[in-house]
Design an enzyme around this catalytic site. Structure first.
Site, PDB file in Angstrom:
ATOM      1  N   GLU A 131       1.521   4.005  -0.943  1.00 18.73           N
ATOM      2  CA  GLU A 131       0.416   4.705  -0.261  1.00 18.73           C
ATOM      3  C   GLU A 131       0.954   5.912   0.512  1.00 18.73           C
ATOM      4  O   GLU A 131       0.338   6.984   0.533  1.00 18.73           O
ATOM      5  CB  GLU A 131      -0.322   3.758   0.690  1.00 18.73           C
ATOM      6  N   SER A 165       3.623  -6.832  -0.259  1.00 16.37           N
ATOM      7  CA  SER A 165       2.331  -6.477   0.355  1.00 16.37           C
ATOM      8  C   SER A 165       2.521  -6.093   1.822  1.00 16.37           C
ATOM      9  O   SER A 165       2.896  -6.923   2.649  1.00 16.37           O
ATOM     10  CB  SER A 165       1.371  -7.667   0.234  1.00 16.37           C
ATOM     11  N   THR A 203      -2.951   2.944   5.914  1.00 17.63           N
ATOM     12  CA  THR A 203      -4.132   2.118   6.241  1.00 17.63           C
ATOM     13  C   THR A 203      -3.784   0.682   6.636  1.00 17.63           C
ATOM     14  O   THR A 203      -4.630  -0.013   7.177  1.00 17.63           O
ATOM     15  CB  THR A 203      -5.080   2.043   5.022  1.00 17.63           C
ATOM     16  N   ASN A 259       0.244  -5.258   4.146  1.00 16.55           N
ATOM     17  CA  ASN A 259      -0.641  -5.895   5.134  1.00 16.55           C
ATOM     18  C   ASN A 259      -0.313  -7.374   5.331  1.00 16.55           C
ATOM     19  O   ASN A 259      -0.485  -7.914   6.416  1.00 16.55           O
ATOM     20  CB  ASN A 259      -2.113  -5.624   4.791  1.00 16.55           C
TER      21      ASN A 259
HETATM   22  S1  SF4 Z   1      -6.356  -3.007   2.751  1.00 15.32           S
HETATM   23 FE1  SF4 Z   1      -8.047  -2.975   1.283  1.00 15.32          FE
HETATM   24  S2  SF4 Z   1      -9.747  -1.879   2.297  1.00 15.32           S
HETATM   25 FE2  SF4 Z   1      -7.853  -1.465   3.428  1.00 15.32          FE
HETATM   26  S3  SF4 Z   1      -7.133   0.474   2.553  1.00 15.32           S
HETATM   27 FE3  SF4 Z   1      -6.053  -1.178   1.461  1.00 15.32          FE
HETATM   28  S4  SF4 Z   1      -7.329  -1.596  -0.321  1.00 15.32           S
HETATM   29 FE4  SF4 Z   1      -8.581  -0.392   1.103  1.00 15.32          FE
END
Ligand code: SF4
Length: 307
Positions: A126, A222, A164, A224
């Site tokens: 990203e 990942s 993000t 997140n």
């Molecule tokens: S976590 Fe999900 S909603 Fe947030 S930017 Fe990434 S793909 Fe999009």
């Protein structure tokens, strides 16, 4: 032993859309469909798509002429788009619309003559995609120390954007350091850290208050999911990231009475179910669902792939 489930957890709207794009492209055009980079960072999801006919590649050179390619949810640099166009490839763009929003901000800030500081992790696709929206004038920082080391010419107008999926708390510290060093720095119009990242981190903070141990279902790649593990650890709770139930080490469970479970935005619920079943021997009475924010976000598919 009690098992406590965080809410919300697992799939976000951007991940659901990205997976649907690959599946529909295979249905509509037949296998194989080439996908640049893992469409979302989850091993189970990518293995499943592979079995349906997706071929994951890192470089567009690996796509034979005339074939169809899907860009992953993380987004791509402008140069990748241009290369696909020059090669005449058919493209479906699974970039999450919330990442595209950041790309548009970068374009707008650059048009206004600003240099941009991106807060994000080195090497993450990203970050590469967002930094690649401009041929120059971009800088990347990850930590407060990086902010002190920035070399910015005098008189330059500065703005910042963020990845993000950052830790909300860490990114706030970096933003504060940026504002302290560059008081006139321009902030994005709205927060770049997305709703799904925010909600899952808030939910894991609540979960940490009720758990002796937290299992995060998600892949090592990942971002997140890794942040969820860190958020739990920062709350003083031991936490582990696993792709699947078999990776749970029995030694982690010794002396533990309450296990909290959550899942990254790219991890499917079936993997959470398997983890829960393995911990409870399929006894639902031992499972507690925490209340949490309800999410109603959906993103539409490209026109050609709508049913
Ligand atoms: S976590 Fe999900 S909603 Fe947030 S930017 Fe990434 S793909 Fe999009």
């Amino acid at each position: 032993m009690e098992v406590i489930l965080a809410n919300p957890r697992g799939f976000c709207a951007g991940v659901e859309r990205a997976i649907a794009i690959v599946e529909r492209a295979i249905e509509r055009f037949g296998a194989p469909i080439y996908v640049r980079h893992e469409v979302v960072h989850n091993k189970f999801v990518c293995d499943d798509l592979r079995s349906k006919g997706a071929i994951f590649i890192e470089d567009l050179n690996e796509v034979p002429p005339g074939q169809t390619v899907v860009f992953s949810a993380h987004g791509v640099a402008k140069s990748v788009r241009q290369e696909a166009e020059q090669r005449g490839l058919k493209v479906f763009d699974a970039t999450c619309p919330l990442v595209t929003k950041v790309h548009n901000q970068v374009a707008c800030m650059r048009r206004e003559g600003m240099e941009i500081i991106m807060i994000g992790h080195e090497g993450h696709p990203e970050v590469e995609g967002t930094m690649g929206q401009s041929e120059g004038g971009m800088h990347r920082v990850e930590t407060v120390d990086d902010v002190q080391g920035l070399q910015i010419a005098t008189g330059v107008r500065l703005a910042y954007v963020t990845q993000t999926t950052l830790s909300i708390d860490d990114s706030q510290q970096v933003i504060s350091a940026l504002k302290q060093r560059f008081p006139d720095i321009v902030a994005p119009k709205s927060d770049d850290v997305c709703y799904a990242t925010q909600n899952r981190q808030d939910a894991v903070k609540t979960l940490a208050g009720r758990s002796d141990l937290i299992i995060v279902v998600g892949s090592q790649s990942s971002s997140n999911s890794n942040r969820l593990r860190e958020v739990a650890e920062l709350r003083g709770v031991a936490a582990h990231l696993v792709d699947e139930a078999e990776q749970i080490n029995p030694a982690w469970l010794r002396g533990v009475n309450r296990i909290g479970i959550t899942a990254g935005a790219s991890a499917p619920e079936i993997l959470v179910r398997r983890v829960v079943d393995s911990l409870t021997d399929g006894t639902p009475e031992k499972v507690i669902q925490l209340e949490g924010v309800e999410e109603h976000v959906t993103f539409s598919l490209p026109k050609e792939l709508r049913k």
